[in-house]
Design a protein around this motif. Sequence first.
Motif, PDB file in Angstrom:
ATOM      1  N   ALA A  56      80.594  59.548  47.734  1.00  0.00           N
ATOM      2  CA  ALA A  56      79.330  59.355  47.030  1.00  0.00           C
ATOM      3  C   ALA A  56      78.496  60.642  47.085  1.00  0.00           C
ATOM      4  CB  ALA A  56      78.551  58.203  47.650  1.00  0.00           C
ATOM      5  N   ALA A  57      78.447  61.270  48.253  1.00  0.00           N
ATOM      6  CA  ALA A  57      77.669  62.499  48.399  1.00  0.00           C
ATOM      7  C   ALA A  57      78.205  63.601  47.496  1.00  0.00           C
ATOM      8  CB  ALA A  57      77.676  62.950  49.858  1.00  0.00           C
ATOM      9  N   ALA A  58      79.512  63.730  47.425  1.00  0.00           N
ATOM     10  CA  ALA A  58      80.114  64.764  46.580  1.00  0.00           C
ATOM     11  C   ALA A  58      79.759  64.541  45.109  1.00  0.00           C
ATOM     12  CB  ALA A  58      81.625  64.782  46.768  1.00  0.00           C
ATOM     13  N   ALA A  59      79.710  63.274  44.691  1.00  0.00           N
ATOM     14  CA  ALA A  59      79.399  62.956  43.292  1.00  0.00           C
ATOM     15  C   ALA A  59      77.907  63.090  43.000  1.00  0.00           C
ATOM     16  CB  ALA A  59      79.876  61.546  42.963  1.00  0.00           C
ATOM     17  N   LEU A  60      77.049  62.800  43.987  1.00  0.00           N
ATOM     18  CA  LEU A  60      75.606  62.776  43.759  1.00  0.00           C
ATOM     19  C   LEU A  60      74.948  64.148  43.905  1.00  0.00           C
ATOM     20  CD1 LEU A  60      74.728  59.500  45.700  1.00  0.00           C
ATOM     21  CD2 LEU A  60      74.613  59.826  43.214  1.00  0.00           C
ATOM     22  N   ALA A  61      75.555  65.039  44.657  1.00  0.00           N
ATOM     23  CA  ALA A  61      74.932  66.342  44.907  1.00  0.00           C
ATOM     24  C   ALA A  61      74.588  67.089  43.615  1.00  0.00           C
ATOM     25  CB  ALA A  61      75.823  67.186  45.810  1.00  0.00           C
ATOM     26  N   PRO A  62      75.512  67.179  42.641  1.00  0.00           N
ATOM     27  CA  PRO A  62      75.149  67.884  41.399  1.00  0.00           C
ATOM     28  C   PRO A  62      73.987  67.218  40.663  1.00  0.00           C
ATOM     29  CG  PRO A  62      77.528  67.601  41.560  1.00  0.00           C
ATOM     30  CD  PRO A  62      76.916  66.751  42.629  1.00  0.00           C
ATOM     31  N   ARG A  63      73.905  65.900  40.743  1.00  0.00           N
ATOM     32  CA  ARG A  63      72.812  65.190  40.089  1.00  0.00           C
ATOM     33  C   ARG A  63      71.468  65.561  40.713  1.00  0.00           C
ATOM     34  NH1 ARG A  63      70.019  63.762  36.018  1.00  0.00           N
ATOM     35  NH2 ARG A  63      68.953  61.749  36.165  1.00  0.00           N
TER      36      ARG A  63
END
Length: 248
Positions: A56-63
């Motif tokens: 989840a962190a890997a996916a949310l960081a760019p956002r």
Amino acid sequence: MSPTELPLVCLPFAGSGAGFYRAWNVAPPGLKVVPLQLPGREELFLEDPFTDASEAAAALAPRILELVGREAPFALFGHSLGAVLAYELARELGGRSGLRHLFVSGSPGPGSGRERRATGLDDEEFLARVGEFAGYRHAAFDDPDLRDLLLPLLRADVAMHEDYVPASDTPLPLPVTSLRGAEDGLVSRTQAEEWRSTTGASFDYRELPGSHMYLVDSPEVLLATVAQVLSDGGAAPADPDRGGSPCS
């Protein structure tokens, strides 16, 4: 967003979404609440929810970088499940962002698992156990149609939280503040202070009036506390001599 406002990116607790934080219009001057939406809820209802906090962190960081700007300073806040997501995001973002402070709320340290679990119980037992954990039961779960709609997301969030294992135990090179309701029967003061070991910079523990879900009734008190911590210098970068190392 005014350049004088520090964004406070807020991660939802289990079963909730960005709408919870969008209703907060009581931020003091200098602080801007920036809700972060997760898949599987509200406008992202059709997307599959996360099942692993590190993924989840890997996916949310760019956002997050899209929301606040790649170099802009900001702070992270998360309650319960949101606390461990914020912690993993702090690691994921590392030195690639302007992250200045991590606020974790209503959560034991990331290395402490929950002794009593809700995952695997039947629907009624699951909801009763989650209600016991949270200290309240949302009225939506008393409506059969809404319950059938919302239960899969809540189960996914609770399982992600209960199965969580930290990606690393290397101390973060930024200040961490642990917040807790003074009457919280789920997370003790000792557990909330376990976050001290997660930082090589400064650590602060604050108690606020209320129980585990104190932020539902008193967001203005929470935001005032966050603003005070930041204004007292809690947003300063880590001192390299204190043993912090770059986030992985």
